[in-house]
Design a protein around this motif. Structure first.
Motif, PDB file in Angstrom:
ATOM      1  N   GLN A 365       0.828  -1.205   0.000  1.00  0.00           N
ATOM      2  CA  GLN A 365       0.000   0.000   0.000  1.00  0.00           C
ATOM      3  C   GLN A 365       0.864   1.257   0.000  1.00  0.00           C
ATOM      4  O   GLN A 365       0.548   2.240  -0.677  1.00  0.00           O
ATOM      5  CB  GLN A 365      -0.939  -0.021   1.207  1.00  0.00           C
ATOM      6  CG  GLN A 365      -2.015  -1.094   1.109  1.00  0.00           C
ATOM      7  CD  GLN A 365      -2.821  -1.226   2.382  1.00  0.00           C
ATOM      8  OE1 GLN A 365      -2.411  -0.760   3.442  1.00  0.00           O
ATOM      9  NE2 GLN A 365      -3.971  -1.875   2.289  1.00  0.00           N
ATOM     10  N   THR A 375      -6.103   3.908  -6.244  1.00  0.00           N
ATOM     11  CA  THR A 375      -6.949   2.839  -5.707  1.00  0.00           C
ATOM     12  C   THR A 375      -6.162   1.995  -4.716  1.00  0.00           C
ATOM     13  O   THR A 375      -4.934   1.944  -4.749  1.00  0.00           O
ATOM     14  CB  THR A 375      -7.465   1.939  -6.841  1.00  0.00           C
ATOM     15  OG1 THR A 375      -6.355   1.408  -7.569  1.00  0.00           O
ATOM     16  CG2 THR A 375      -8.361   2.735  -7.784  1.00  0.00           C
ATOM     17  N   GLU A 376      -6.898   1.331  -3.834  1.00  0.00           N
ATOM     18  CA  GLU A 376      -6.271   0.470  -2.836  1.00  0.00           C
ATOM     19  C   GLU A 376      -5.779  -0.830  -3.481  1.00  0.00           C
ATOM     20  O   GLU A 376      -6.283  -1.267  -4.515  1.00  0.00           O
ATOM     21  CB  GLU A 376      -7.275   0.140  -1.724  1.00  0.00           C
ATOM     22  CG  GLU A 376      -7.676   1.324  -0.865  1.00  0.00           C
ATOM     23  CD  GLU A 376      -6.571   1.743   0.093  1.00  0.00           C
ATOM     24  OE1 GLU A 376      -5.718   0.900   0.419  1.00  0.00           O
ATOM     25  OE2 GLU A 376      -6.566   2.915   0.492  1.00  0.00           O
ATOM     26  N   ASN A 393      -7.782  -7.594   0.441  1.00  0.00           N
ATOM     27  CA  ASN A 393      -8.177  -6.387   1.180  1.00  0.00           C
ATOM     28  C   ASN A 393      -9.691  -6.306   1.289  1.00  0.00           C
ATOM     29  O   ASN A 393     -10.407  -6.535   0.300  1.00  0.00           O
ATOM     30  CB  ASN A 393      -7.625  -5.160   0.446  1.00  0.00           C
ATOM     31  CG  ASN A 393      -7.717  -3.907   1.304  1.00  0.00           C
ATOM     32  OD1 ASN A 393      -7.629  -3.974   2.514  1.00  0.00           O
ATOM     33  ND2 ASN A 393      -7.894  -2.772   0.668  1.00  0.00           N
ATOM     34  N   ALA A 395     -12.574  -4.187   1.190  1.00  0.00           N
ATOM     35  CA  ALA A 395     -12.833  -2.829   0.710  1.00  0.00           C
ATOM     36  C   ALA A 395     -13.837  -2.099   1.586  1.00  0.00           C
ATOM     37  O   ALA A 395     -13.725  -0.883   1.784  1.00  0.00           O
ATOM     38  CB  ALA A 395     -13.329  -2.876  -0.743  1.00  0.00           C
ATOM     39  N   ARG A 396     -14.807  -2.811   2.135  1.00  0.00           N
ATOM     40  CA  ARG A 396     -15.857  -2.161   2.925  1.00  0.00           C
ATOM     41  C   ARG A 396     -15.491  -2.064   4.408  1.00  0.00           C
ATOM     42  O   ARG A 396     -16.264  -1.504   5.189  1.00  0.00           O
ATOM     43  CB  ARG A 396     -17.170  -2.929   2.777  1.00  0.00           C
ATOM     44  CG  ARG A 396     -17.681  -2.966   1.336  1.00  0.00           C
ATOM     45  CD  ARG A 396     -18.982  -3.738   1.237  1.00  0.00           C
ATOM     46  NE  ARG A 396     -19.428  -3.870  -0.133  1.00  0.00           N
ATOM     47  CZ  ARG A 396     -20.516  -4.539  -0.514  1.00  0.00           C
ATOM     48  NH1 ARG A 396     -21.269  -5.144   0.404  1.00  0.00           N
ATOM     49  NH2 ARG A 396     -20.846  -4.615  -1.780  1.00  0.00           N
ATOM     50  N   HIS A 397     -14.393  -2.644   4.768  1.00  0.00           N
ATOM     51  CA  HIS A 397     -13.911  -2.563   6.156  1.00  0.00           C
ATOM     52  C   HIS A 397     -12.451  -2.132   6.108  1.00  0.00           C
ATOM     53  O   HIS A 397     -11.546  -2.967   6.191  1.00  0.00           O
ATOM     54  CB  HIS A 397     -14.068  -3.902   6.872  1.00  0.00           C
ATOM     55  CG  HIS A 397     -15.487  -4.330   7.066  1.00  0.00           C
ATOM     56  ND1 HIS A 397     -16.228  -3.990   8.176  1.00  0.00           N
ATOM     57  CD2 HIS A 397     -16.318  -5.047   6.267  1.00  0.00           C
ATOM     58  CE1 HIS A 397     -17.448  -4.492   8.078  1.00  0.00           C
ATOM     59  NE2 HIS A 397     -17.530  -5.138   6.919  1.00  0.00           N
ATOM     60  N   LYS A 398     -12.240  -0.834   5.970  1.00  0.00           N
ATOM     61  CA  LYS A 398     -10.894  -0.304   5.793  1.00  0.00           C
ATOM     62  C   LYS A 398     -10.021  -0.676   6.985  1.00  0.00           C
ATOM     63  O   LYS A 398     -10.416  -0.525   8.136  1.00  0.00           O
ATOM     64  CB  LYS A 398     -10.945   1.218   5.648  1.00  0.00           C
ATOM     65  CG  LYS A 398      -9.635   1.836   5.192  1.00  0.00           C
ATOM     66  CD  LYS A 398      -9.827   3.300   4.859  1.00  0.00           C
ATOM     67  CE  LYS A 398      -8.521   3.915   4.387  1.00  0.00           C
ATOM     68  NZ  LYS A 398      -8.036   3.303   3.141  1.00  0.00           N
ATOM     69  N   GLY A 399      -8.838  -1.190   6.682  1.00  0.00           N
ATOM     70  CA  GLY A 399      -7.915  -1.601   7.732  1.00  0.00           C
ATOM     71  C   GLY A 399      -7.928  -3.084   8.016  1.00  0.00           C
ATOM     72  O   GLY A 399      -7.142  -3.558   8.833  1.00  0.00           O
TER      73      GLY A 399
END
Length: 428
Positions: A365, A375-376, A393, A395-399
């Motif tokens: 990252q 983009t991630e 990753n 996407a809807r739960h960053k981290g």
């Protein structure tokens, strides 16, 4: 007036307060010698040594002196402090710099009044570079036990422009004690050093993750290097490379603005990358006026919120894969596992693998940001021996990310990637 490694260090004159008779500092030069030596390159080098008899707290005397002479780090002489708990590299680095530059090593021996035993030895050399500010490199070697003596290197670090922590071969409990000491030191009222550099040996992922999980002050820039420490010149070259990156960054400034009703300063969870640790994450309020000892306990991390039922459902999707050894939902900032499933007949060191994978995910990252990608990172895969490690990753739960350990011989990798995408969508 006493001339020392720090300039003019004045003895405290007058009668001390009756209720505080032992907190003063007195120093008397009992020996000052200059000897000329020939180094390995045939250069004539003067060795300067001073012996000082001290009473009271030498660390507090250094703090008081630096408060007066180094109150503004923007204009003060550039100072790099070396902190070497295993006493392997710091002295060798200073000697190598002295040999290369022809400048002397200055040593100050602090001796206890009455017994004349050596409490600590402080070494310094000066490095002049073309078109660059002069650098002074300090190292304190503590020779006697006790918290007062152990504070001498910390006092040197507080007003330096960068502190390099050289981590050698240390037991886990010694690593924990060192990090606890540094956590308390950086929250001391006198701390102004803007950059803390940890120099770790290769493959020291577990140490890097411990550093990344600590709540460092928001104003402190924490950097981590994982490189082979094979010689004094290698240590210095790595250290100098980091100094060239951070030397023009702002020094210790005022604390960030607090939200109404908070008394203290903000601290953020460190986000460790391959080249350093940038701060990002949860805010914690700590009272400014509290003593350093109040911060010895580690502040709990605030993990990303995730419904445990959703995590279990996502892992159930993966559990049907042929050749799956283990799978988990992992916090990318700390490497901690939030939910897991493992095969009991073929155990995997899942905690260690997840921590290493979290560091790898952060590295990708970080590289993506350097390359200007907007983009991630979606997915990272590694293969080693008989195993695949696949990270997806969320996407809807960053981290957060999904992590799977797969048997290379039995697993259909394309199907496994599809199942990871399906598991990610089931997280909601």
């Amino acid at each position: 007036m006493l001339s020392s490694l720090f300039g003019d260090l004045r003895t405290i004159r007058g009668n001390p307060a009756p209720e505080d008779p032992d907190h003063g500092f007195a120093a008397t030069a009992i020996l000052e010698s200059v000897a000329t030596e020939v180094n390995d390159r045939g250069q004539m080098v003067d060795s300067h040594q001073r012996d000082l008899v001290v009473s009271g707290s030498p660390a507090q005397a250094i703090r008081d002196h630096f408060t007066a002479t180094r109150s503004d780090l923007d204009t003060a002489t550039r100072l790099i402090a070396l902190y070497d708990p295993t006493a392997v590299w710091a002295s060798a680095v200073i000697k190598a710099l002295s040999d290369a530059s022809g400048r002397p090593i200055e040593r100050l021996h602090l001796r206890e009044q009455g017994t004349l035993r050596t409490l600590a030895t402080i070494e310094r050399t000066t490095l002049e570079r073309r078109n660059e500010d002069m650098l002074r490199i300090y190292h304190a070697d503590v020779r006697a036990p006790g918290t007062a003596n152990a504070a001498v290197p910390l006092a040197l670090m507080e007003r330096s422009h960068m502190t390099a922590v050289i981590v050698g071969a240390m037991q886990p409990h010694a690593i924990d004690e060192m990090l606890d000491t540094l956590q308390a030191a950086v929250r001391h009222a006198n701390w102004r050093c803007p950059t803390l550099l940890f120099m770790l040996p290769p493959n020291a992922v577990w140490i890097a993750n411990k550093i990344g999980m600590i709540e460092w002050p928001a104003r402190l820039k924490v950097q981590v290097l994982n490189e082979a420490l094979t010689s004094a010149s290698a240590v210095w070259n790595s250290l100098l490379g980091m100094w060239n990156r951070v030397k023009k960054e702002p020094v210790w400034g005022p604390p960030p603005a607090l939200a109404p009703g908070l008394d203290g300063f903000q601290i953020k969870v460190a986000d460790l990358s391959s080249t350093g640790a940038s701060v990002a994450g949860a805010k914690v309020s700590l009272p400014v006026s509290a003593p350093a000892a109040a911060y010895d306990a580690t502040v709990p991390l605030r993990r990303p919120l995730l419904d445990p039922a959703l995590a279990d459902r996502a892992l159930d999707v993966l559990s049907a894969l042929d050749g799956l050894f283990a799978c988990a939902v992992v916090d990318a900032s700390s490497g901690l596992i939030l939910a897991r499933q493992e095969r009991k007949d073929q155990p995997v060191e899942l905690d260690l693998a997840a921590a290493a994978s979290a560091q790898l995910m952060r590295s990708h990252q970080h590289l993506a940001r350097q390359l200007g990608l907007t983009t991630e990172i979606d997915e990272v895969m590694t293969s080693a021996g008989p195993r695949h490690h696949v990270m997806r990753n969320a996407a809807r739960h960053k981290g957060l990310f999904l992590f799977a350990v797969l048997d290379k011989q039995r697993t259909n990798l394309a199907l496994a990637r599809y199942k990871l995408m399906e598991a990610e969508q089931s997280l909601g």
